[in-house]
Design an enzyme around this catalytic site. Structure first.
Site, PDB file in Angstrom:
ATOM      1  N   HIS A  39      14.689  80.084 -69.168  1.00 32.24           N
ATOM      2  CA  HIS A  39      15.019  78.764 -68.601  1.00 32.24           C
ATOM      3  C   HIS A  39      13.909  78.258 -67.669  1.00 32.24           C
ATOM      4  O   HIS A  39      13.603  77.068 -67.643  1.00 32.24           O
ATOM      5  CB  HIS A  39      16.345  78.833 -67.843  1.00 32.24           C
ATOM      6  CG  HIS A  39      17.535  78.715 -68.760  1.00 32.24           C
ATOM      7  ND1 HIS A  39      17.842  77.562 -69.430  1.00 32.24           N
ATOM      8  CD2 HIS A  39      18.458  79.614 -69.137  1.00 32.24           C
ATOM      9  CE1 HIS A  39      18.918  77.745 -70.170  1.00 32.24           C
ATOM     10  NE2 HIS A  39      19.315  78.989 -70.019  1.00 32.24           N
ATOM     11  N   ASP A  48      24.477  78.845 -65.331  1.00 29.81           N
ATOM     12  CA  ASP A  48      24.963  80.180 -65.704  1.00 29.81           C
ATOM     13  C   ASP A  48      25.574  80.885 -64.494  1.00 29.81           C
ATOM     14  O   ASP A  48      26.525  81.649 -64.624  1.00 29.81           O
ATOM     15  CB  ASP A  48      23.817  81.041 -66.265  1.00 29.81           C
ATOM     16  CG  ASP A  48      23.505  80.708 -67.720  1.00 29.81           C
ATOM     17  OD1 ASP A  48      24.390  80.147 -68.405  1.00 29.81           O
ATOM     18  OD2 ASP A  48      22.384  80.996 -68.161  1.00 29.81           O
ATOM     19  N   HIS A  52      23.030  79.674 -79.707  1.00 29.93           N
ATOM     20  CA  HIS A  52      23.904  78.692 -79.048  1.00 29.93           C
ATOM     21  C   HIS A  52      24.305  77.553 -79.977  1.00 29.93           C
ATOM     22  O   HIS A  52      25.017  76.647 -79.579  1.00 29.93           O
ATOM     23  CB  HIS A  52      23.233  78.133 -77.795  1.00 29.93           C
ATOM     24  CG  HIS A  52      23.316  79.082 -76.652  1.00 29.93           C
ATOM     25  ND1 HIS A  52      24.029  78.821 -75.503  1.00 29.93           N
ATOM     26  CD2 HIS A  52      22.828  80.323 -76.507  1.00 29.93           C
ATOM     27  CE1 HIS A  52      23.948  79.855 -74.700  1.00 29.93           C
ATOM     28  NE2 HIS A  52      23.224  80.784 -75.278  1.00 29.93           N
ATOM     29  N   HIS A 100      28.013  75.252 -72.925  1.00 27.68           N
ATOM     30  CA  HIS A 100      26.705  75.900 -73.132  1.00 27.68           C
ATOM     31  C   HIS A 100      26.336  76.104 -74.599  1.00 27.68           C
ATOM     32  O   HIS A 100      25.249  76.570 -74.888  1.00 27.68           O
ATOM     33  CB  HIS A 100      26.664  77.265 -72.431  1.00 27.68           C
ATOM     34  CG  HIS A 100      26.714  77.190 -70.931  1.00 27.68           C
ATOM     35  ND1 HIS A 100      25.658  77.553 -70.120  1.00 27.68           N
ATOM     36  CD2 HIS A 100      27.693  76.787 -70.092  1.00 27.68           C
ATOM     37  CE1 HIS A 100      25.992  77.395 -68.851  1.00 27.68           C
ATOM     38  NE2 HIS A 100      27.230  76.936 -68.803  1.00 27.68           N
ATOM     39  N   HIS A 129      22.831  88.874 -79.045  1.00 26.73           N
ATOM     40  CA  HIS A 129      22.712  87.756 -78.110  1.00 26.73           C
ATOM     41  C   HIS A 129      21.764  88.101 -76.959  1.00 26.73           C
ATOM     42  O   HIS A 129      20.876  87.320 -76.608  1.00 26.73           O
ATOM     43  CB  HIS A 129      24.082  87.347 -77.560  1.00 26.73           C
ATOM     44  CG  HIS A 129      24.052  85.985 -76.923  1.00 26.73           C
ATOM     45  ND1 HIS A 129      24.542  84.853 -77.531  1.00 26.73           N
ATOM     46  CD2 HIS A 129      23.534  85.578 -75.750  1.00 26.73           C
ATOM     47  CE1 HIS A 129      24.337  83.816 -76.759  1.00 26.73           C
ATOM     48  NE2 HIS A 129      23.722  84.227 -75.661  1.00 26.73           N
ATOM     49  N   ARG A 144      29.197  79.782 -63.845  1.00 27.44           N
ATOM     50  CA  ARG A 144      30.101  79.827 -65.002  1.00 27.44           C
ATOM     51  C   ARG A 144      31.385  80.582 -64.702  1.00 27.44           C
ATOM     52  O   ARG A 144      32.460  80.212 -65.162  1.00 27.44           O
ATOM     53  CB  ARG A 144      29.384  80.488 -66.177  1.00 27.44           C
ATOM     54  CG  ARG A 144      29.555  79.704 -67.444  1.00 27.44           C
ATOM     55  CD  ARG A 144      28.646  80.251 -68.489  1.00 27.44           C
ATOM     56  NE  ARG A 144      29.426  80.545 -69.676  1.00 27.44           N
ATOM     57  CZ  ARG A 144      28.921  80.554 -70.906  1.00 27.44           C
ATOM     58  NH1 ARG A 144      27.658  80.302 -71.097  1.00 27.44           N
ATOM     59  NH2 ARG A 144      29.682  80.821 -71.931  1.00 27.44           N
ATOM     60  N   ASP A 160      18.328  86.313 -75.736  1.00 27.47           N
ATOM     61  CA  ASP A 160      18.232  85.755 -74.382  1.00 27.47           C
ATOM     62  C   ASP A 160      17.017  86.271 -73.648  1.00 27.47           C
ATOM     63  O   ASP A 160      16.292  85.518 -73.016  1.00 27.47           O
ATOM     64  CB  ASP A 160      19.436  86.196 -73.544  1.00 27.47           C
ATOM     65  CG  ASP A 160      20.618  85.298 -73.728  1.00 27.47           C
ATOM     66  OD1 ASP A 160      20.473  84.258 -74.381  1.00 27.47           O
ATOM     67  OD2 ASP A 160      21.683  85.644 -73.209  1.00 27.47           O
ATOM     68  N   TRP A 211      19.336  81.926 -72.765  1.00 26.51           N
ATOM     69  CA  TRP A 211      18.049  82.415 -72.284  1.00 26.51           C
ATOM     70  C   TRP A 211      18.299  83.019 -70.912  1.00 26.51           C
ATOM     71  O   TRP A 211      19.026  82.463 -70.105  1.00 26.51           O
ATOM     72  CB  TRP A 211      17.062  81.272 -72.086  1.00 26.51           C
ATOM     73  CG  TRP A 211      16.690  80.479 -73.293  1.00 26.51           C
ATOM     74  CD1 TRP A 211      16.895  79.149 -73.444  1.00 26.51           C
ATOM     75  CD2 TRP A 211      15.990  80.922 -74.469  1.00 26.51           C
ATOM     76  NE1 TRP A 211      16.381  78.753 -74.663  1.00 26.51           N
ATOM     77  CE2 TRP A 211      15.825  79.822 -75.303  1.00 26.51           C
ATOM     78  CE3 TRP A 211      15.490  82.162 -74.898  1.00 26.51           C
ATOM     79  CZ2 TRP A 211      15.195  79.897 -76.545  1.00 26.51           C
ATOM     80  CZ3 TRP A 211      14.866  82.245 -76.131  1.00 26.51           C
ATOM     81  CH2 TRP A 211      14.717  81.124 -76.937  1.00 26.51           C
ATOM     82  N   ASP A 215      19.303  75.872 -73.385  1.00 29.88           N
ATOM     83  CA  ASP A 215      20.306  76.603 -74.183  1.00 29.88           C
ATOM     84  C   ASP A 215      20.325  76.138 -75.642  1.00 29.88           C
ATOM     85  O   ASP A 215      20.461  76.947 -76.550  1.00 29.88           O
ATOM     86  CB  ASP A 215      21.709  76.385 -73.605  1.00 29.88           C
ATOM     87  CG  ASP A 215      22.037  77.387 -72.499  1.00 29.88           C
ATOM     88  OD1 ASP A 215      21.225  78.292 -72.241  1.00 29.88           O
ATOM     89  OD2 ASP A 215      23.119  77.251 -71.895  1.00 29.88           O
ATOM     90  N   HIS A 240      19.308  72.747 -67.908  1.00 27.18           N
ATOM     91  CA  HIS A 240      19.781  74.011 -68.473  1.00 27.18           C
ATOM     92  C   HIS A 240      20.187  73.862 -69.947  1.00 27.18           C
ATOM     93  O   HIS A 240      19.836  74.700 -70.789  1.00 27.18           O
ATOM     94  CB  HIS A 240      20.974  74.497 -67.652  1.00 27.18           C
ATOM     95  CG  HIS A 240      21.477  75.840 -68.072  1.00 27.18           C
ATOM     96  ND1 HIS A 240      20.932  77.019 -67.612  1.00 27.18           N
ATOM     97  CD2 HIS A 240      22.457  76.197 -68.930  1.00 27.18           C
ATOM     98  CE1 HIS A 240      21.574  78.040 -68.162  1.00 27.18           C
ATOM     99  NE2 HIS A 240      22.510  77.573 -68.967  1.00 27.18           N
TER     100      HIS A 240
HETATM  101 ZN   LIG Z   1      23.716  78.659 -70.430  1.00 29.94          ZN
END
Ligand SMILES: [Zn+2]
Length: 268
Positions: free
Chosen positions: A32, A69, A145, A82, A169, A72, A173, A27, A139, A135
């Site tokens: 989120h 995120d 996911h 995730h 994707h 990451r 998101d 997302w 996800d 989070h």
């Molecule tokens: Zn994530």
């Protein structure tokens, strides 16, 4: 400008430019934030106090919900946490097959819940654990996911949405959300639904929620995709958008309710 400083600035700008082009991870910030905002409304007073203690003054789970995120790239070891790669045609989650060495969202979410409950954990570890839990519950509810179709979570599936090329994707998101009402209008709608279904949706545990997400990926995310045209592009139609919007809204509502359930039980 001293040479060192100029170099640092240049490095920063390069990293900032790169991060704008990063592949989509989950997302987007709006999804989120919506999940965390719904959860905030369902927290017990005790959980609210604990969260304020853990985060410190002026910070909220809604504002920090995308932090995992953001880190990451600098902490690549956190990447596999995730998602979980359940094969698209599988009937259910199989931890031995889909979560090797416990490096997946299901195991990390459960692990961070344990840290969050542990009063002996250091304040830094508890804060990280809280933000990862916030989070990852989000996800987990993004269907891409919880599925693997050998296409990097849909990043390799080229689609055209409202005349613009994107990938599956990124569409799930933020592309779909961007075409839904803006957050000030959307949040009260989602929050009302969440409130109405709280009892039903708070049932089950992480594995059950993962299974539901996987089934939605089978039925809608991939199941309702139109056939590619002669040039290989998949042009999304109104029927796909309508079905997908319904899933996005319901998944955000469920994630919000379930995040509150997890936090209320961890932070007593
Ligand atoms: Zn994530």
């Amino acid at each position: 400008m001293p040479p060192m400083l100029a170099w640092d600035l240049r490095k920063f700008l390069v990293v900032a430019a790169l991060s704008l082009r990063m592949p989509a991870f989950a997302w987007g910030p709006e999804g989120h934030r919506l999940v965390a905002r719904i959860a905030e409304r369902e927290l017990t007073d005790k959980a609210k106090v604990r969260i304020a203690e853990i985060l410190g003054p002026g910070q909220s789970i809604a504002e920090l919900a995308s932090w995992p995120d953001e880190i990451r790239r600098s902490r690549p070891d956190t990447g596999p946490w995730h998602y979980v790669d359940i094969p698209l045609d599988a009937r259910r989650l199989d931890m031995a097959r889909d979560c090797p060495k416990s490096q997946c969202i299901v195991a990390s979410l459960e692990g961070f819940e344990v840290v969050l409950q542990d009063p002996r954990a250091s304040p830094e570890r508890r804060k990280e654990a809280l933000l990862f839990v916030v989070h990852f519950v989000g996800d987990l509810h993004q269907p891409l996911h919880s599925v693997d179709n050998h296409d990097k979570g849909g990043n390799d599936v080229k689609v055209v949405f409202h005349g613009r090329p994107t990938n599956l994707h990124s569409l799930w998101d933020s592309g779909l959300l961007n075409h839904m009402p803006k957050e000030p209008e959307l949040f009260p709608q989602l929050d009302r639904q969440a409130e109405q279904h709280r009892k039903k949706w708070s049932q089950g545990r992480v594995e059950d929620w993962t299974g539901q997400s996987h089934r939605l990926a089978q039925k809608v995310t991939y199941g309702k995709l139109p056939k590619p045209g002669a040039d290989g592009a998949i042009v999304l139609d109104a029927a796909y958008e309508q079905a997908a919007d319904g899933v996005v809204a319901a998944q955000i509502e469920k994630a919000g309710v379930r995040l509150a359930t997890v936090l209320n039980s961890c932070l007593q």
